[in-house]
Design a protein around this motif. Structure first.
Motif, PDB file in Angstrom:
ATOM      1  N   SER A   1      27.215  72.725   3.862  1.00  0.00           N
ATOM      2  CA  SER A   1      28.311  71.872   3.928  1.00  0.00           C
ATOM      3  C   SER A   1      28.992  71.884   5.730  1.00  0.00           C
ATOM      4  N   SER A   2      28.345  73.451   5.910  1.00  0.00           N
ATOM      5  CA  SER A   2      28.911  74.100   7.190  1.00  0.00           C
ATOM      6  C   SER A   2      28.840  74.224   8.505  1.00  0.00           C
ATOM      7  N   ARG A   3      28.531  73.712   9.657  1.00  0.00           N
ATOM      8  CA  ARG A   3      28.650  74.263  10.201  1.00  0.00           C
ATOM      9  C   ARG A   3      27.582  75.648  10.564  1.00  0.00           C
ATOM     10  N   TRP A   4      26.646  75.161  11.738  1.00  0.00           N
ATOM     11  CA  TRP A   4      25.541  75.991  12.669  1.00  0.00           C
ATOM     12  C   TRP A   4      27.133  76.670  13.375  1.00  0.00           C
ATOM     13  N   SER A   5      27.133  78.494  12.972  1.00  0.00           N
ATOM     14  CA  SER A   5      28.097  79.078  13.149  1.00  0.00           C
ATOM     15  C   SER A   5      27.366  80.189  14.619  1.00  0.00           C
ATOM     16  N   GLU A   6      27.861  80.685  15.357  1.00  0.00           N
ATOM     17  CA  GLU A   6      26.967  82.052  16.269  1.00  0.00           C
ATOM     18  C   GLU A   6      27.590  82.904  15.425  1.00  0.00           C
ATOM     19  N   TYR A   7      27.104  84.221  15.135  1.00  0.00           N
ATOM     20  CA  TYR A   7      27.162  85.963  14.483  1.00  0.00           C
ATOM     21  C   TYR A   7      26.748  86.162  15.147  1.00  0.00           C
TER      22      TYR A   7
ATOM     23  N   PHE B   1      23.151  80.042   4.247  1.00  0.00           N
ATOM     24  CA  PHE B   1      22.092  78.745   3.920  1.00  0.00           C
ATOM     25  C   PHE B   1      20.821  78.710   4.608  1.00  0.00           C
ATOM     26  N   GLY B   2      21.178  79.477   5.785  1.00  0.00           N
ATOM     27  CA  GLY B   2      19.767  79.066   6.615  1.00  0.00           C
ATOM     28  C   GLY B   2      20.161  79.308   8.123  1.00  0.00           C
ATOM     29  N   ILE B   3      18.934  80.125   8.508  1.00  0.00           N
ATOM     30  CA  ILE B   3      18.895  80.961  10.019  1.00  0.00           C
ATOM     31  C   ILE B   3      18.962  79.606  11.233  1.00  0.00           C
ATOM     32  N   ARG B   4      19.338  79.052  12.445  1.00  0.00           N
ATOM     33  CA  ARG B   4      18.309  78.087  13.276  1.00  0.00           C
ATOM     34  C   ARG B   4      17.866  79.442  13.915  1.00  0.00           C
ATOM     35  N   GLY B   5      18.283  80.330  14.665  1.00  0.00           N
ATOM     36  CA  GLY B   5      17.497  81.118  15.491  1.00  0.00           C
ATOM     37  C   GLY B   5      18.347  82.423  15.290  1.00  0.00           C
TER      38      GLY B   5
END
Length: 120
Positions: A103-109, A28-32
């Motif tokens: 609806s999901s949290r920001w997560s690290e990949y 849905f989106g990329i924070r960084g």
């Protein structure tokens, strides 16, 4: 979601290398996005991060030599590495903080890592 890194390689001290990393899959989106590296026997350390909003940050040891950039439309982050030193030798991992839906949290990949070797 997958992060696929490419690039890196072997170069003599003073040379240049580049790497890229593409994030794919349902997002849905990329924070960084950013790069970290891990040398044998050492902890993983920050190379550079580029947020969607805010300032780019570089690790102290690469500042002035490495440049991070990002193609937001292609979900791709790049790392240009100049004036390489033997101490830059490490596995370089790309990283993204993102969420897969509203609806999901920001997560690290994390990507799989790409080897950079600098010979003296």
């Amino acid at each position: 979601v997958q992060l696929q890194a490419s690039g890196g390689g072997l170069v003599q001290a003073g040379g240049s290398l580049s790497a890229s990393c593409v994030a794919s899959g349902g997002m849905f989106g990329i924070r960084g996005m950013g790069w970290y590296r891990e040398a044998p026997g050492k902890q993983r350390e920050l190379v550079a991060i580029i947020p969607s909003a805010g300032m780019t940050t570089y690790g102290h040891s690469v500042k002035g030599r490495f440049t991070i950039s990002r193609d937001t439309a292609q979900n791709t982050v790049y790392l240009q590495m100049n004036s390489l030193k033997p101490e830059d030798t490490a596995v370089y991992y790309c990283n993204a903080v993102l969420r897969v839906d509203t609806s999901s949290r920001w997560s690290e990949y994390w990507g799989q890592g790409t080897q950079v070797t600098v010979s003296s």
